[in-house]
Design a protein around this motif. Structure first.
Motif, PDB file in Angstrom:
ATOM      1  N   TYR A  16      -7.123  17.266   4.330  1.00  0.00           N
ATOM      2  CA  TYR A  16      -6.203  16.930   5.211  1.00  0.00           C
ATOM      3  C   TYR A  16      -6.161  15.245   5.349  1.00  0.00           C
ATOM      4  N   HIS A  17      -5.261  14.634   4.904  1.00  0.00           N
ATOM      5  CA  HIS A  17      -5.050  13.462   4.883  1.00  0.00           C
ATOM      6  C   HIS A  17      -3.980  12.584   5.787  1.00  0.00           C
ATOM      7  N   HIS A  18      -4.322  11.713   6.554  1.00  0.00           N
ATOM      8  CA  HIS A  18      -3.500  10.945   7.605  1.00  0.00           C
ATOM      9  C   HIS A  18      -3.464   9.608   7.482  1.00  0.00           C
ATOM     10  N   LEU A  19      -2.464   8.837   7.487  1.00  0.00           N
ATOM     11  CA  LEU A  19      -2.501   7.216   7.304  1.00  0.00           C
ATOM     12  C   LEU A  19      -1.708   6.847   8.365  1.00  0.00           C
ATOM     13  N   LEU A  20      -2.427   6.029   9.156  1.00  0.00           N
ATOM     14  CA  LEU A  20      -1.767   5.572  10.416  1.00  0.00           C
ATOM     15  C   LEU A  20      -1.404   4.002  10.174  1.00  0.00           C
ATOM     16  N   PRO A  21      -0.327   3.308   9.981  1.00  0.00           N
ATOM     17  CA  PRO A  21       0.140   2.352  10.018  1.00  0.00           C
ATOM     18  C   PRO A  21      -0.583   1.116  10.643  1.00  0.00           C
ATOM     19  N   LEU A  22      -0.944  -0.036  10.280  1.00  0.00           N
ATOM     20  CA  LEU A  22      -1.767  -0.819  11.268  1.00  0.00           C
ATOM     21  C   LEU A  22      -1.357  -2.320  11.128  1.00  0.00           C
ATOM     22  N   GLU A  23      -1.238  -3.062  12.429  1.00  0.00           N
ATOM     23  CA  GLU A  23      -0.845  -4.225  12.688  1.00  0.00           C
ATOM     24  C   GLU A  23      -2.162  -5.302  11.944  1.00  0.00           C
ATOM     25  N   HIS A  24      -1.507  -6.478  11.761  1.00  0.00           N
ATOM     26  CA  HIS A  24      -2.465  -7.254  10.935  1.00  0.00           C
ATOM     27  C   HIS A  24      -3.939  -7.479  12.028  1.00  0.00           C
ATOM     28  N   ASP A  25      -3.379  -7.637  13.164  1.00  0.00           N
ATOM     29  CA  ASP A  25      -4.893  -7.954  14.387  1.00  0.00           C
ATOM     30  C   ASP A  25      -5.452  -6.427  14.160  1.00  0.00           C
ATOM     31  N   ASP A  26      -5.251  -5.372  14.198  1.00  0.00           N
ATOM     32  CA  ASP A  26      -5.814  -4.190  14.195  1.00  0.00           C
ATOM     33  C   ASP A  26      -6.916  -4.148  13.055  1.00  0.00           C
ATOM     34  N   VAL A  27      -6.179  -4.537  11.747  1.00  0.00           N
ATOM     35  CA  VAL A  27      -7.011  -4.631  10.613  1.00  0.00           C
ATOM     36  C   VAL A  27      -8.198  -5.558  10.790  1.00  0.00           C
ATOM     37  N   ILE A  28      -7.922  -6.842  11.464  1.00  0.00           N
ATOM     38  CA  ILE A  28      -8.865  -7.658  11.472  1.00  0.00           C
ATOM     39  C   ILE A  28     -10.119  -7.022  12.530  1.00  0.00           C
ATOM     40  N   ALA A  29      -9.565  -6.473  13.565  1.00  0.00           N
ATOM     41  CA  ALA A  29     -10.565  -6.003  14.660  1.00  0.00           C
ATOM     42  C   ALA A  29     -11.473  -4.763  14.046  1.00  0.00           C
ATOM     43  N   LEU A  30     -10.603  -4.095  13.314  1.00  0.00           N
ATOM     44  CA  LEU A  30     -11.415  -2.663  12.761  1.00  0.00           C
ATOM     45  C   LEU A  30     -12.329  -3.212  11.659  1.00  0.00           C
ATOM     46  N   ALA A  31     -12.123  -4.283  10.797  1.00  0.00           N
ATOM     47  CA  ALA A  31     -13.265  -4.996  10.008  1.00  0.00           C
ATOM     48  C   ALA A  31     -14.284  -5.477  10.552  1.00  0.00           C
ATOM     49  N   LEU A  32     -14.013  -6.026  11.943  1.00  0.00           N
ATOM     50  CA  LEU A  32     -15.147  -6.779  12.499  1.00  0.00           C
ATOM     51  C   LEU A  32     -15.919  -5.595  13.453  1.00  0.00           C
ATOM     52  N   GLN A  45      -0.972  -1.994  -2.244  1.00  0.00           N
ATOM     53  CA  GLN A  45      -0.945  -3.176  -3.199  1.00  0.00           C
ATOM     54  C   GLN A  45       0.503  -3.701  -3.419  1.00  0.00           C
ATOM     55  N   GLU A  46       1.446  -2.948  -3.411  1.00  0.00           N
ATOM     56  CA  GLU A  46       2.888  -3.597  -3.477  1.00  0.00           C
ATOM     57  C   GLU A  46       3.482  -4.184  -2.241  1.00  0.00           C
ATOM     58  N   THR A  47       2.958  -3.958  -1.107  1.00  0.00           N
ATOM     59  CA  THR A  47       3.645  -4.505   0.219  1.00  0.00           C
ATOM     60  C   THR A  47       2.799  -5.384   1.042  1.00  0.00           C
ATOM     61  N   GLY A  48       1.325  -4.987   0.916  1.00  0.00           N
ATOM     62  CA  GLY A  48       0.218  -5.667   1.485  1.00  0.00           C
ATOM     63  C   GLY A  48       0.107  -4.909   2.941  1.00  0.00           C
ATOM     64  N   GLU A  49       0.959  -4.058   3.311  1.00  0.00           N
ATOM     65  CA  GLU A  49       0.558  -3.036   4.329  1.00  0.00           C
ATOM     66  C   GLU A  49      -0.785  -2.404   4.528  1.00  0.00           C
ATOM     67  N   HIS A  50      -1.405  -2.464   5.676  1.00  0.00           N
ATOM     68  CA  HIS A  50      -2.619  -1.634   5.832  1.00  0.00           C
ATOM     69  C   HIS A  50      -2.376  -0.498   6.417  1.00  0.00           C
ATOM     70  N   TYR A  51      -3.220   0.663   6.282  1.00  0.00           N
ATOM     71  CA  TYR A  51      -3.159   1.722   7.000  1.00  0.00           C
ATOM     72  C   TYR A  51      -4.761   2.136   7.294  1.00  0.00           C
ATOM     73  N   LEU A  52      -4.895   3.084   8.450  1.00  0.00           N
ATOM     74  CA  LEU A  52      -6.265   3.589   8.746  1.00  0.00           C
ATOM     75  C   LEU A  52      -6.034   5.056   7.990  1.00  0.00           C
ATOM     76  N   HIS A  53      -6.841   5.410   7.121  1.00  0.00           N
ATOM     77  CA  HIS A  53      -6.802   6.513   6.427  1.00  0.00           C
ATOM     78  C   HIS A  53      -7.954   7.254   7.008  1.00  0.00           C
TER      79      HIS A  53
END
Length: 177
Positions: free
Chosen positions: A80-96, A55-63
């Motif tokens: 066990y929790h893992h958070l992979l940083p995502l690029e903007h295009d990856d976020v859109i692709a996963l959402a679609l 919420q603070e930086t706007g960065e997205h992660y795959l949890h």
């Protein structure tokens, strides 16, 4: 109207949010406070994939979360929790509906993972693979040297010294704590 310096001094300033990418150990409390769910991608009894947003930086992660019952440890639930940083295009692709980055095979760059002390640390699998291969080679070399030494049956002090020197040369350099 005042000068620029007066406006600068009088105007409140807010701290710039710090990306988790710059924090070595992220507390679970801080992570929970800042992360908000965006979209669940896959949810099964023992694992979850979802996109989350800082919420603070706007960065997205795959949890990726996995859950299991640790029978040997007193039937305690483990998470066990893992958070992979995502690029903007990856976020859109996963959402679609793009295919998931399956853990661990497709998680090839640094990601946050939880540890035993309740915090999250960065783990870089590309460096781990190299280290693991080097350790395996060193282990095989030492085993070979020890077996050869043992089969000779000659255990003079000078022979032991040569064996230890050969193994010492093969070990990785010591890192200071």
């Amino acid at each position: 109207m005042g000068s620029d310096s007066e406006r600068t001094e009088a105007s409140p300033s807010a701290p710039i949010p710090l990306s988790f990418k710059w924090i070595r150990l992220v507390s679970q409390e801080e992570l929970m406070r800042r992360m908000e769910p965006v979209k669940i991608l896959k949810e099964e009894e023992n694992e979850l994939y979802r996109v989350v947003k800082d919420q603070e930086t706007g960065e997205h992660y795959l949890h990726f979360a996995s859950y299991h019952l640790h029978i040997a440890g007193g039937a305690v639930d483990e998470e066990y929790h893992h958070l992979l940083p995502l690029e903007h295009d990856d976020v859109i692709a996963l959402a679609l509906g793009a295919p998931l980055y399956e853990y661990p095979e497709q998680w090839t760059h640094a990601y946050l993972r939880n540890g035993p002390d309740g915090g999250f640390v960065w783990y870089d699998p590309s460096g781990a693979a190299t280290s693991e291969a080097e350790y395996a080679e060193t282990e095989a070399f030492i085993r070979e040297q020890l077996l050869a030494f043992r089969s000779k049956g000659n255990h003079e002090e000078e022979d032991v010294r040569r064996l230890l020197d050969a193994m010492e040369k093969r070990l990785p350099p010591r890192s200071e704590p």
